[in-house]
Each structure stands twice: as C-alpha cells, then as structure tokens.
Design a protein around this motif. Structure first.
Motif, PDB file in Angstrom:
ATOM      1  N   TYR A  33       0.843  -1.209   0.000  1.00  0.00           N
ATOM      2  CA  TYR A  33       0.000   0.000   0.000  1.00  0.00           C
ATOM      3  C   TYR A  33       0.872   1.250   0.000  1.00  0.00           C
ATOM      4  O   TYR A  33       0.579   2.239  -0.684  1.00  0.00           O
ATOM      5  CB  TYR A  33      -0.951  -0.007   1.200  1.00  0.00           C
ATOM      6  N   ALA A  34       1.966   1.214   0.735  1.00  0.00           N
ATOM      7  CA  ALA A  34       2.907   2.330   0.732  1.00  0.00           C
ATOM      8  C   ALA A  34       3.512   2.474  -0.663  1.00  0.00           C
ATOM      9  O   ALA A  34       3.644   3.586  -1.192  1.00  0.00           O
ATOM     10  CB  ALA A  34       3.993   2.081   1.771  1.00  0.00           C
ATOM     11  N   GLN A  35       3.835   1.352  -1.259  1.00  0.00           N
ATOM     12  CA  GLN A  35       4.421   1.344  -2.603  1.00  0.00           C
ATOM     13  C   GLN A  35       3.520   2.033  -3.619  1.00  0.00           C
ATOM     14  O   GLN A  35       3.969   2.797  -4.460  1.00  0.00           O
ATOM     15  CB  GLN A  35       4.632  -0.124  -3.019  1.00  0.00           C
ATOM     16  N   LYS A  36       2.226   1.785  -3.495  1.00  0.00           N
ATOM     17  CA  LYS A  36       1.285   2.328  -4.475  1.00  0.00           C
ATOM     18  C   LYS A  36       1.189   3.843  -4.429  1.00  0.00           C
ATOM     19  O   LYS A  36       0.876   4.480  -5.410  1.00  0.00           O
ATOM     20  CB  LYS A  36      -0.113   1.728  -4.245  1.00  0.00           C
ATOM     21  N   VAL A  37       1.397   4.420  -3.241  1.00  0.00           N
ATOM     22  CA  VAL A  37       1.186   5.873  -3.107  1.00  0.00           C
ATOM     23  C   VAL A  37       2.433   6.656  -2.722  1.00  0.00           C
ATOM     24  O   VAL A  37       2.413   7.882  -2.689  1.00  0.00           O
ATOM     25  CB  VAL A  37       0.068   6.182  -2.082  1.00  0.00           C
ATOM     26  N   GLY A  38       3.518   5.964  -2.435  1.00  0.00           N
ATOM     27  CA  GLY A  38       4.758   6.662  -2.084  1.00  0.00           C
ATOM     28  C   GLY A  38       4.690   7.371  -0.742  1.00  0.00           C
ATOM     29  O   GLY A  38       5.379   8.366  -0.518  1.00  0.00           O
ATOM     30  N   SER A  72      -8.115   5.346  -1.653  1.00  0.00           N
ATOM     31  CA  SER A  72      -8.814   5.061  -2.914  1.00  0.00           C
ATOM     32  C   SER A  72      -8.306   3.754  -3.526  1.00  0.00           C
ATOM     33  O   SER A  72      -9.091   2.952  -4.051  1.00  0.00           O
ATOM     34  CB  SER A  72      -8.641   6.208  -3.909  1.00  0.00           C
ATOM     35  N   MET A  73      -7.012   3.534  -3.433  1.00  0.00           N
ATOM     36  CA  MET A  73      -6.414   2.315  -4.021  1.00  0.00           C
ATOM     37  C   MET A  73      -6.932   1.060  -3.315  1.00  0.00           C
ATOM     38  O   MET A  73      -7.315   0.087  -3.955  1.00  0.00           O
ATOM     39  CB  MET A  73      -4.884   2.349  -3.848  1.00  0.00           C
ATOM     40  N   ILE A  74      -6.922   1.121  -1.995  1.00  0.00           N
ATOM     41  CA  ILE A  74      -7.308  -0.083  -1.247  1.00  0.00           C
ATOM     42  C   ILE A  74      -8.806  -0.354  -1.402  1.00  0.00           C
ATOM     43  O   ILE A  74      -9.239  -1.504  -1.485  1.00  0.00           O
ATOM     44  CB  ILE A  74      -6.883   0.019   0.231  1.00  0.00           C
ATOM     45  N   LEU A  75      -9.612   0.713  -1.491  1.00  0.00           N
ATOM     46  CA  LEU A  75     -11.055   0.505  -1.677  1.00  0.00           C
ATOM     47  C   LEU A  75     -11.324  -0.104  -3.054  1.00  0.00           C
ATOM     48  O   LEU A  75     -12.161  -0.986  -3.194  1.00  0.00           O
ATOM     49  CB  LEU A  75     -11.826   1.816  -1.529  1.00  0.00           C
ATOM     50  N   ARG A  76     -10.617   0.380  -4.044  1.00  0.00           N
ATOM     51  CA  ARG A  76     -10.815  -0.195  -5.376  1.00  0.00           C
ATOM     52  C   ARG A  76     -10.434  -1.677  -5.378  1.00  0.00           C
ATOM     53  O   ARG A  76     -11.162  -2.508  -5.928  1.00  0.00           O
ATOM     54  CB  ARG A  76     -10.002   0.575  -6.416  1.00  0.00           C
ATOM     55  N   VAL A  88     -14.753   4.155  -6.757  1.00  0.00           N
ATOM     56  CA  VAL A  88     -14.466   5.417  -6.070  1.00  0.00           C
ATOM     57  C   VAL A  88     -14.434   6.576  -7.070  1.00  0.00           C
ATOM     58  O   VAL A  88     -13.736   6.510  -8.089  1.00  0.00           O
ATOM     59  CB  VAL A  88     -13.108   5.339  -5.327  1.00  0.00           C
ATOM     60  N   THR A  89     -15.196   7.620  -6.774  1.00  0.00           N
ATOM     61  CA  THR A  89     -15.172   8.861  -7.553  1.00  0.00           C
ATOM     62  C   THR A  89     -14.546   9.943  -6.687  1.00  0.00           C
ATOM     63  O   THR A  89     -14.827  10.017  -5.495  1.00  0.00           O
ATOM     64  CB  THR A  89     -16.615   9.269  -7.943  1.00  0.00           C
ATOM     65  N   ILE A  90     -13.699  10.769  -7.314  1.00  0.00           N
ATOM     66  CA  ILE A  90     -12.976  11.784  -6.546  1.00  0.00           C
ATOM     67  C   ILE A  90     -13.465  13.179  -6.928  1.00  0.00           C
ATOM     68  O   ILE A  90     -13.461  13.538  -8.115  1.00  0.00           O
ATOM     69  CB  ILE A  90     -11.456  11.723  -6.842  1.00  0.00           C
ATOM     70  N   LEU A  91     -13.849  13.952  -5.927  1.00  0.00           N
ATOM     71  CA  LEU A  91     -14.250  15.346  -6.138  1.00  0.00           C
ATOM     72  C   LEU A  91     -13.300  16.220  -5.325  1.00  0.00           C
ATOM     73  O   LEU A  91     -13.159  16.015  -4.116  1.00  0.00           O
ATOM     74  CB  LEU A  91     -15.691  15.536  -5.650  1.00  0.00           C
ATOM     75  N   ASN A  92     -12.634  17.174  -6.013  1.00  0.00           N
ATOM     76  CA  ASN A  92     -11.660  17.990  -5.272  1.00  0.00           C
ATOM     77  C   ASN A  92     -11.740  19.454  -5.683  1.00  0.00           C
ATOM     78  O   ASN A  92     -12.095  19.782  -6.806  1.00  0.00           O
ATOM     79  CB  ASN A  92     -10.235  17.472  -5.524  1.00  0.00           C
ATOM     80  N   ARG A  93     -11.394  20.314  -4.729  1.00  0.00           N
ATOM     81  CA  ARG A  93     -11.412  21.768  -4.949  1.00  0.00           C
ATOM     82  C   ARG A  93     -10.475  22.163  -6.085  1.00  0.00           C
ATOM     83  O   ARG A  93     -10.880  22.817  -7.032  1.00  0.00           O
ATOM     84  CB  ARG A  93     -10.996  22.446  -3.637  1.00  0.00           C
TER      85      ARG A  93
END
Ligand code: NDP
Length: 265
Positions: free
Chosen positions: A77-82, A130-134, A140-145
């Motif tokens: 999981y760390a690998q996937k997101v750095g 998001s990665m682990i939920l997928r 997963v849909t992402i909404l950001n400012r």
C-alpha cells in the motif's frame, strides 16, 4: 531492554497515538514507551530514528512521503502511493507500512452493501485509501477543490471531478477526505454540491475525529447515518501496533486498550 517508539510530525502535540500505544503496551505487559517528536525537516527522519534508538515509529502530516523515502523496504500500500505512516526497525533495517488505508477499509466494513463511494478531497489519505477501496471492490469517484491534484487519480483510472464539472448522482457513501472542518467550521465542498448528494446517500463519513464537522452536521440534518474518523484512527493504530510487536499479539488483543485511549480523551 525497554523498546522505544515515537510519532514524528509537525505539529504533533494533538496526537492521540502516544496514549493509544502506551495503554496497549501497559495492558499487554510489554516493556516499551511511546513518545511524540516534533520534526521540522522530514529529510532528517531516518537519521533521527536511529539517533533516538527507536524500535518503531508512526509518521503523521507532513512527513509521510519522507517516511517512504527513509525506509529500506515498504509494503504494497505504501508502494502504491509513495507514502507511509508506520516504520519498524529490524536488525538495522527500516520496514515501512501504510496502515491508514487498511484502517479506513476496516472502519467501513459494516456498510456491507456499499459499493459506490464519493471522496471529497484528493490528498495523501485519499490517495492511499482510494487504491485499497478499489482493490476491495468499491467504485471510487474523486471530487476535489483544485484540479491539480486530480491528475494522478485520472492517470490511475478513477473518475474525477472539480467543483465546476461535478454532475450529481447517487453514491452509497460520501467521505470527507479533506482537512476542511478540522480547524474552521467550513464544508469540504460547496453546500449546493453536498445537498445534491447527501440526501440519497446510505452514510456520510469523515476522516476528521474528535469533533462533529459541518459536513457531518449537514448529513445529520438529513437523517443520514454518520461516522467520524475515530474508527479509522483506532484501526490504523492497532494494525501499526501489530507491526511494532512483530505480530506477537493479535488485532483483537490490542484493540480494547486502544479503545480505552479514545474513551479517555
Ligand atoms: P493533504 O494535505 O494531503 O490533503 C488535503 C486535501 O484537503 C486536499 O484534497 C485539499 O484540496 C483538501 N482541502 C484542504 N482544505 C480544504 C478546504 N478548505 N476546502 C476544500 N478542500 C480542502 O491531507 P491528508 O490527506 O494527509 O489528510 C486529510 C485529512 O485526513 C486530515 O484532516 C487528517 O487529519 C485526516 N486523517 C485522519 C486519520 C485518522 O486516523 N482518522 C488518518 C490520516 C489522516 P486542494 O487540492 O484543493 O488543496
């Protein structure tokens, strides 16, 4: 010899991790002590870890990416997101784990029928979760400012929206992954957007803990079930502890002591 642990962060004075871990060490009769360490320069993390003679550490904002770089070996999981939040030293080598993502996944287990999830926010926590939920079968849909942070999610194959582009539809779970609502009484997205999705959601969840955010208050006003970030905090801590004690104690043995820490605060 007493084993030493700490949490690196800046700021770090608010962290509940020392109490959670110290209660578990005491409850399980482990000769260990867990402190907090305000670290200004994340690049110094590895050096500080060894200088302090630590067996393990947690890492919080803003050093989770530095923690990734400080380790000799990291989990998937760390690998996937750095980025990661837990480090364990074994024979002079540093092993890194991202227990935030697993902790969050566990915290939503009770919403068994939920499949479609809307994230408000696209920061580090949103990325690992998001990665682990997928992987666990959620959409997963992402909404950001800001649009800038959406790019890496798009590249990873997630559906993304900025506030301007958002098209409302039904989501089972709506999750605040931002820090909006932590210090100030503000929403993580414009109220009109929230009001277009909250009324049909099965539940609204916040990663912020220790207070009821404006987002959760709004959800409650629509009689939608809510959950704050304390379950995630608890589970990420218990999973980190399993690593700290090299799996000699089970999650179920550790959990009650950590729960006590949350009740005391
Ligand atoms: P990051 O700094 O990486 O990301 C912050 C995100 O919040 C970005 O998407 C940013 O949007 C958004 N944001 C910040 N302020 C606002 C605002 N006023 N309005 C709208 N969006 C905003 O943070 P993290 O991912 O590291 O942490 C997010 C939250 O998760 C924190 O509150 C943290 O305390 C909590 N957390 C809780 C844990 C637990 O155990 N319960 C564990 C780990 C984290 P933009 O791109 O536009 O700037």
């Amino acid at each position: 010899m007493k084993q030493l642990f700490t949490i690196f962060g800046n700021p770090v004075s608010h962290s509940k991790s020392p109490l959670m871990h110290n209660l578990a060490f005491a409850g399980l009769n482990i000769d260990a002590c867990y402190s907090r360490y305000r670290l200004e320069n994340g690049e110094m993390l590895r050096e500080k870890f060894f200088e302090l003679g630590l067996k393990g550490a947690n890492v919080t904002v803003p050093h989770k990416e530095f923690a990734f770089l400080a380790c000799d070996s990291v989990d998937v999981y760390a690998q996937k997101v750095g980025a990661l939040n837990t480090i364990v030293q074994r024979e002079g080598k540093l092993y890194g784990y991202n227990t935030d993502a697993l902790g969050f996944l566990k915290s939503i287990e009770k919403y068994r029928d939920a499949k479609k999830v809307l994230f408000l926010g696209a920061g580090g926590t949103a990325q690992s979760v998001s990665m682990i939920l997928r992987d666990a079968g959620y959409t997963v849909t992402i909404l950001n400012r800001s649009e800038a942070r959406l790019q890496k999610f798009e590249e990873a194959g997630f559906e993304t929206f900025s506030f301007e582009q958002f098209v409302p539809k039904h989501y089972d779970l709506i999750i605040n992954m931002t820090s909006a609502g932590l210090e100030e009484e503000i929403f993580p997205a414009p109220k009109t957007i929230l009001e277009s999705v909250i009324p049909t959601a099965n539940a609204c969840i916040d990663v912020i803990y220790g207070k009821e955010t404006p987002f959760l208050k709004l959800a409650k006003s629509y009689n939608i079930p809510t959950q704050d970030g304390s379950a995630m905090l608890l589970y990420q801590g218990a999973i980190a502890f399993e690593h700290f004690v090299d799996y000699q104690y089970s999650f179920e043995e550790i959990l009650p002591y950590m729960q006590l820490a949350l009740r005391l605060n």
